[in-house]
Design a protein around this motif. Structure first.
Motif, mmCIF file in Angstrom:
data_model
loop_
_atom_site.group_PDB
_atom_site.id
_atom_site.type_symbol
_atom_site.label_atom_id
_atom_site.label_comp_id
_atom_site.label_asym_id
_atom_site.label_seq_id
_atom_site.Cartn_x
_atom_site.Cartn_y
_atom_site.Cartn_z
ATOM 1 N N HIS A 5 -5.074 4.739 -7.193
ATOM 2 C CA HIS A 5 -4.780 5.696 -7.848
ATOM 3 C C HIS A 5 -5.459 6.824 -7.204
ATOM 4 O O HIS A 5 -5.563 8.141 -6.240
ATOM 5 N N LEU A 6 -6.320 6.889 -6.557
ATOM 6 C CA LEU A 6 -7.497 8.261 -5.965
ATOM 7 C C LEU A 6 -7.305 7.166 -4.408
ATOM 8 O O LEU A 6 -7.273 8.759 -3.910
ATOM 9 N N GLY A 12 -1.960 7.873 0.794
ATOM 10 C CA GLY A 12 -0.894 7.001 0.956
ATOM 11 C C GLY A 12 1.211 8.025 1.495
ATOM 12 O O GLY A 12 1.128 7.496 1.764
ATOM 13 N N ALA A 13 0.155 9.098 1.777
ATOM 14 C CA ALA A 13 1.518 10.014 2.875
ATOM 15 C C ALA A 13 1.020 9.656 4.547
ATOM 16 O O ALA A 13 2.058 9.779 5.301
ATOM 17 N N GLU A 14 0.106 8.918 4.729
ATOM 18 C CA GLU A 14 -0.128 8.352 6.346
ATOM 19 C C GLU A 14 -0.077 7.288 6.116
ATOM 20 O O GLU A 14 -0.569 6.368 7.241
ATOM 21 N N LEU A 15 -0.707 6.200 5.257
ATOM 22 C CA LEU A 15 -1.523 5.020 5.338
ATOM 23 C C LEU A 15 -0.443 3.639 4.848
ATOM 24 O O LEU A 15 0.222 3.993 3.576
ATOM 25 N N PRO A 16 0.454 2.915 5.142
ATOM 26 C CA PRO A 16 0.250 2.172 4.619
ATOM 27 C C PRO A 16 0.442 1.194 3.567
ATOM 28 O O PRO A 16 -1.215 1.362 3.604
ATOM 29 N N GLN A 17 0.956 1.118 2.254
ATOM 30 C CA GLN A 17 0.439 1.051 1.165
ATOM 31 C C GLN A 17 -0.556 -0.558 1.319
ATOM 32 O O GLN A 17 -1.493 -0.517 0.365
ATOM 33 N N ALA A 24 -8.774 0.248 -1.616
ATOM 34 C CA ALA A 24 -9.369 0.388 -2.918
ATOM 35 C C ALA A 24 -9.794 -1.084 -3.482
ATOM 36 O O ALA A 24 -11.337 -0.283 -3.662
ATOM 37 N N ARG A 25 -9.491 -1.612 -2.677
ATOM 38 C CA ARG A 25 -9.686 -3.390 -3.143
ATOM 39 C C ARG A 25 -11.690 -3.361 -1.976
ATOM 40 O O ARG A 25 -12.965 -4.114 -3.071
ATOM 41 N N HIS A 26 -11.859 -2.237 -1.813
ATOM 42 C CA HIS A 26 -13.452 -2.598 -0.766
ATOM 43 C C HIS A 26 -14.581 -1.426 -1.429
ATOM 44 O O HIS A 26 -15.759 -1.796 -2.395
#
Length: 212
Positions: A5-6, A12-17, A24-26
């Motif tokens: 979520h962070l 979220g507005a500039e990068l693909p999901q 986030a996994r990193h």
């Protein structure tokens, strides 16, 4: 993924999901390793995102494809990759492009290798070595962009790296002080970006001076 979520809120507005999920996994892998191996300073995940991830994502504007015929996908060389900033983050943004991460410290190189596997980044190779003048030419000769963050190299090594880049190549550095005069003999500052969390630090995009 507990930090998703962070990252979604930040990118979220500039990068693909799929890229947001990969970052986030990193971060979660980094958090686990950081308890045992000091990879980055202790901080809340939100601070990591602002300081490390956002600064790395910002540099993508400088990793541009060469216009030379037959150049293919532009390669990236990240020197002193540490925890993966900026090289692994940029590789996550562009999994179709070849990336080489150079890291001399054994534990950090081991983390990078595991992160590459965990994030399924087949475009990335990790080289455990100290970047010096002898390593500059064979590693830099086939890449279009080299990045250096949180690492100081001897002026002669920096100059050799710039000389090894193609004419349309770029060297991207995170700087908190004026560049050495010797480095400015071999390249020019094409663009610079001030970093919002510091009045002194900035990202500089350097281009080799015309040769011949």
């Amino acid at each position: 993924m507990k930090h998703r979520h962070l990252f979604q809120r930040e990118f979220g507005a500039e990068l693909p999901q799929e890229v947001v999920d990969r970052l986030a996994r990193h971060a979660e892998l980094l958090e686990r390793w950081n308890r045992v191996v000091r990879l980055v300073g202790e901080a809340e995940p939100g601070e990591w995102i602002r300081r490390h991830y956002a600064e790395s994502v910002a540099a993508r504007a400088y990793w541009r494809a060469s216009t030379a015929a037959g150049s293919g996908e532009p390669g990236l060389l990240d020197i002193g990759s540490g925890a993966g900033f900026p090289g692994l983050v940029l590789a996550a943004l562009h999994p179709e492009r070849p990336v080489t991460l150079v890291e001399a410290r054994e534990r950090k190189a081991a983390f990078l290798a595991e992160a590459v596997r965990e994030l399924d980044l087949s475009n990335v190779r990790v080289v455990r070595a100290r970047f010096d003048r002898e390593l500059a030419v064979p590693l830099a000769g086939t890449v279009e962009c080299a990045t250096i963050r949180a690492l100081r190299l001897p002026e002669s090594t920096m100059a050799r790296l710039v000389e090894a880049l193609p004419d349309e190549g770029r060297l991207v550095v995170w700087a908190g002080r004026p560049l050495a005069a010797g480095l400015l003999d071999t390249c020019s500052v094409e663009q610079e970006m001030n970093l919002p969390d510091s009045p002194h630090r900035r990202i500089l995009c350097l281009r080799p001076l015309h040769r011949g």
